[in-house]
Design an enzyme around this catalytic site. Structure first.
Site, mmCIF file in Angstrom:
data_model
loop_
_atom_site.group_PDB
_atom_site.id
_atom_site.type_symbol
_atom_site.label_atom_id
_atom_site.label_comp_id
_atom_site.label_asym_id
_atom_site.label_seq_id
_atom_site.Cartn_x
_atom_site.Cartn_y
_atom_site.Cartn_z
ATOM 1 N N ALA A 58 -5.030 -23.986 32.661
ATOM 2 C CA ALA A 58 -6.237 -24.784 32.437
ATOM 3 C C ALA A 58 -7.457 -23.875 32.400
ATOM 4 O O ALA A 58 -7.436 -22.762 32.935
ATOM 5 C CB ALA A 58 -6.390 -25.825 33.542
ATOM 6 N N ASP A 59 -8.487 -24.378 31.775
ATOM 7 C CA ASP A 59 -9.791 -23.718 31.809
ATOM 8 C C ASP A 59 -10.851 -24.798 31.890
ATOM 9 O O ASP A 59 -10.730 -25.836 31.233
ATOM 10 C CB ASP A 59 -10.021 -22.853 30.565
ATOM 11 C CG ASP A 59 -11.283 -22.024 30.710
ATOM 12 O OD1 ASP A 59 -11.305 -21.173 31.625
ATOM 13 O OD2 ASP A 59 -12.240 -22.243 29.955
ATOM 14 N N THR A 60 -11.864 -24.580 32.707
ATOM 15 C CA THR A 60 -12.920 -25.571 32.922
ATOM 16 C C THR A 60 -14.280 -24.918 32.732
ATOM 17 O O THR A 60 -14.509 -23.813 33.222
ATOM 18 C CB THR A 60 -12.814 -26.171 34.342
ATOM 19 O OG1 THR A 60 -11.516 -26.761 34.500
ATOM 20 C CG2 THR A 60 -13.884 -27.226 34.585
ATOM 21 N N SER B 81 -12.442 -29.656 30.594
ATOM 22 C CA SER B 81 -11.252 -28.874 30.934
ATOM 23 C C SER B 81 -10.292 -28.918 29.761
ATOM 24 O O SER B 81 -10.080 -29.970 29.155
ATOM 25 C CB SER B 81 -10.543 -29.418 32.177
ATOM 26 O OG SER B 81 -11.280 -29.147 33.331
ATOM 27 N N GLY B 82 -9.728 -27.768 29.462
ATOM 28 C CA GLY B 82 -8.624 -27.674 28.528
ATOM 29 C C GLY B 82 -7.373 -27.442 29.351
ATOM 30 O O GLY B 82 -7.389 -26.646 30.292
#
EC number: 3.6.1.9
Length: 188
Positions: free
Chosen positions: A69-71, A105-106
């Site tokens: 994840a990335d946020t 988020s991704g």
């Protein structure tokens, strides 16, 4: 099948433990600066999450489910990353106070056995109350904002600045659990 979280984030590890009892943590060394922001925040966070997951996939010699994840925090379509220093943290929080901002988020889940990849993104609207300069400075002294996108942690002391939230709370923390739950069901 083994489940791997591609993240050093203790917050993500703690959140994932609510969905999955046993998983491994392998920290991705993907260079996020390789991903260029081209105007779509959804695409940007998904691309970074995919880069992290693929970095781990390429190192594995066994099948696994990989979660990454990335946020990011955004205001006026500008990405607010982690603050460089205390002054930057002050300026970031000051820019958020009394205003709405979005947290994106991704999330990527890869099933290496099926060679399947799912990418999703989610945004949550957060409104900060008015905050005095003294309150911001006191918060910065705690050290909490220095390693967080947008210079605050909603799950910590920074949560006292939040007036309203629309959307997934866990997305703001860094791992949208409800979305991830459905992604995991889909990829099995």
């Amino acid at each position: 099948m083994k489940v791997i979280l591609a993240s050093a984030s203790e917050r993500r590890q703690e959140l994932l433990s609510r969905l999955i009892k046993t998983f491994d943590v392998i920290v991705s060394n993907f260079d996020e600066s390789k991903v260029i922001f081209e105007g779509s925040i959804d695409r940007y966070v998904k691309d970074i999450a995919l880069g992290k997951a693929m970095n781990i996939k390429n190192k594995l010699d066994e099948d696994a489910i990989i979660i990454s994840a990335d946020t990011v925090v955004t205001i006026d379509n500008m990405i607010l990353g982690k603050p460089r220093d205390e002054e930057d943290a002050f300026n970031i929080i000051k820019s958020l106070q009394g205003r709405k901002h979005l947290v994106y988020s991704g999330v990527v889940v890869i099933n290496t056995a099926k060679n399947l990849t799912i990418q999703e993104s989610l945004s949550t609207e957060v409104t900060f109350s008015e905050i005095s300069d003294d309150e911001i400075l006191e918060y910065i002294k705690t050290g909490e904002p220095l390693d967080k996108a947008g210079a605050y942690g909603i799950q910590g002391i920074g949560g006292i600045f939040v007036e309203e939230i629309r959307g997934c709370y866990y997305n703001v923390v860094g791992l949208p659990l409800n979305k991830l739950k459905f992604m995991l069901k889909e990829i099995q």
